[in-house]
Write a protein that holds these residues in place. Structure first.
Motif, PDB file in Angstrom:
ATOM      1  N   ARG A  63       0.781  -1.203   0.197  1.00  0.00           N
ATOM      2  CA  ARG A  63      -0.034  -0.107   0.179  1.00  0.00           C
ATOM      3  C   ARG A  63       0.954   1.295  -0.079  1.00  0.00           C
ATOM      4  O   ARG A  63       0.320   2.389  -0.120  1.00  0.00           O
ATOM      5  CB  ARG A  63      -0.890  -0.018   1.046  1.00  0.00           C
ATOM      6  N   ARG A  87       1.730   2.694  -5.226  1.00  0.00           N
ATOM      7  CA  ARG A  87       0.288   2.850  -5.890  1.00  0.00           C
ATOM      8  C   ARG A  87       0.745   3.290  -7.171  1.00  0.00           C
ATOM      9  O   ARG A  87       1.455   4.247  -7.638  1.00  0.00           O
ATOM     10  CB  ARG A  87      -0.741   3.609  -5.104  1.00  0.00           C
ATOM     11  N   ALA A 121      -2.732  -0.166  -5.235  1.00  0.00           N
ATOM     12  CA  ALA A 121      -1.686  -0.784  -4.727  1.00  0.00           C
ATOM     13  C   ALA A 121      -1.160  -1.682  -5.498  1.00  0.00           C
ATOM     14  O   ALA A 121      -1.766  -2.682  -5.944  1.00  0.00           O
ATOM     15  CB  ALA A 121      -1.862  -1.364  -3.129  1.00  0.00           C
TER      16      ALA A 121
END
Length: 318
Positions: A222, A225, A231
């Motif tokens: 995460r 991105r 992500a």
């Protein structure tokens, strides 16, 4: 005395009735031998309808008893994905064995596809006798490894810790396919089968009764991105629950950029915990017999070899 050589027909796809007869033959062979004679990929290829997208590298060999007799007595499948070393699987109906049919089919394959590699699932004695009679040698071993998920020797951690930027979630059908295929191809760039999986192959598996996106676990980063805020996929563990209720480590992969961080072990454990939560009492997986690092990892996770498939070819192992 054996009759005349049976007729061998080469087809790109199987008409529905022929497909049904071939798969029924495979079931009879599995019941007789105690091991499935065809891989999952070959079964999926045999099921494809003529109007569906076909694999340009796939050839079906349907062997019939003779003129005027439509009885299918044997079947072969050749995958030319690697033109230098195509792979094949052959199966003869148990009721028609020891009549020279297997040898006739094998000779046809060896002549048509020089360099072919032939799978013997379960390393059965009859197959070993047939292949060695043509001076073929074992060039690859595929181990099946198993471990209990319940009872003695089934200990697993209660949870798996991941770095703060990494999180696990289920696969999203209709959204994750392209990203997963890209990571799978990178993770298995040197693997002769897994690394060549296509979107069609993936869609076929999504349509199988056993497919469960909740058991297709992806680990995403995460902290990284794309422009749309999605992500990055770092690793995955695709699990499978068989009709018998047993669980399978279907495939575990780690993006090469994330290797060396323990994600392979973590993803494997995440999948095993999922399988145990689903009620599976045993977990199995498949690994190449020369992959010492992976085998050592699976040994540490409680897996032991439980079966073996072997691949035969002319000449010495490469």
């Amino acid at each position: 005395m054996p009759g005349p050589n049976p007729l061998i027909e080469e087809l790109r796809t199987l008409p529905p009735r022929v497909s049904g007869d071939v798969l029924a033959l495979a079931v009879r062979a599995a019941q007789h031998d105690g091991v499935k004679p065809l891989s999952e990929q070959t079964v999926l290829q045999a099921r494809r309808l003529p109007e569906e997208e076909t694999s340009p590298t796939s050839t079906h060999l349907v062997v019939r008893r003779g003129e005027g007799d439509g009885t299918i007595v044997a079947y072969g499948h050749v995958d030319e994905g690697d033109p230098q070393a195509p792979s094949a699987e052959l199966v003869v109906d148990p009721a028609h064995r020891r009549q020279g049919i297997g040898g006739h089919l094998l000779d046809h394959v060896l002549e048509r596809w020089p360099g072919v590699r032939l799978w013997s699932h379960g390393d059965l004695q009859d197959a070993r006798r047939l292949y060695t009679s043509r001076e073929l040698e074992v060039v690859r071993e595929l181990w099946q490894m198993s471990r209990p998920l319940e009872g003695e020797w089934s200990e697993l951690p209660d949870s798996v810790d991941l770095p703060d930027e990494l999180a696990v979630r289920p696969f999203r059908v209709g959204q994750d396919e392209e990203a997963w295929l890209a990571v799978n191809a990178r993770a298995f760039a040197d693997h002769p089968e897994q690394g060549r999986m296509t979107l069609t192959d993936l869609r076929e598996r999504e349509g199988e009764p056993w497919f469960d996106p909740q058991g297709f676990l992806v680990v995403e980063d995460r902290a990284e991105r794309d422009e749309e805020g999605v992500a990055r996929l770092a690793a995955f563990h695709w699990t499978k629950v068989e009709d018998s209720g047993d669980g399978e480590v279907y495939v575990v992969g780690v993006d090469p950029d994330y290797q060396g961080r323990g994600l392979g072990k973590a993803a494997t454990l995440l999948g095993l915990l999922h399988l145990r939560a689903r009620g599976a009492e045993t977990a199995t997986l498949y690994v190449d017999g020369d992959n010492a690092a992976a085998i050592a990892t699976y040994h540490r996770l409680g897996f032991e070899r439980s079966a073996i498939d072997v691949q035969y070819a002319a000449g010495s192992p490469s």
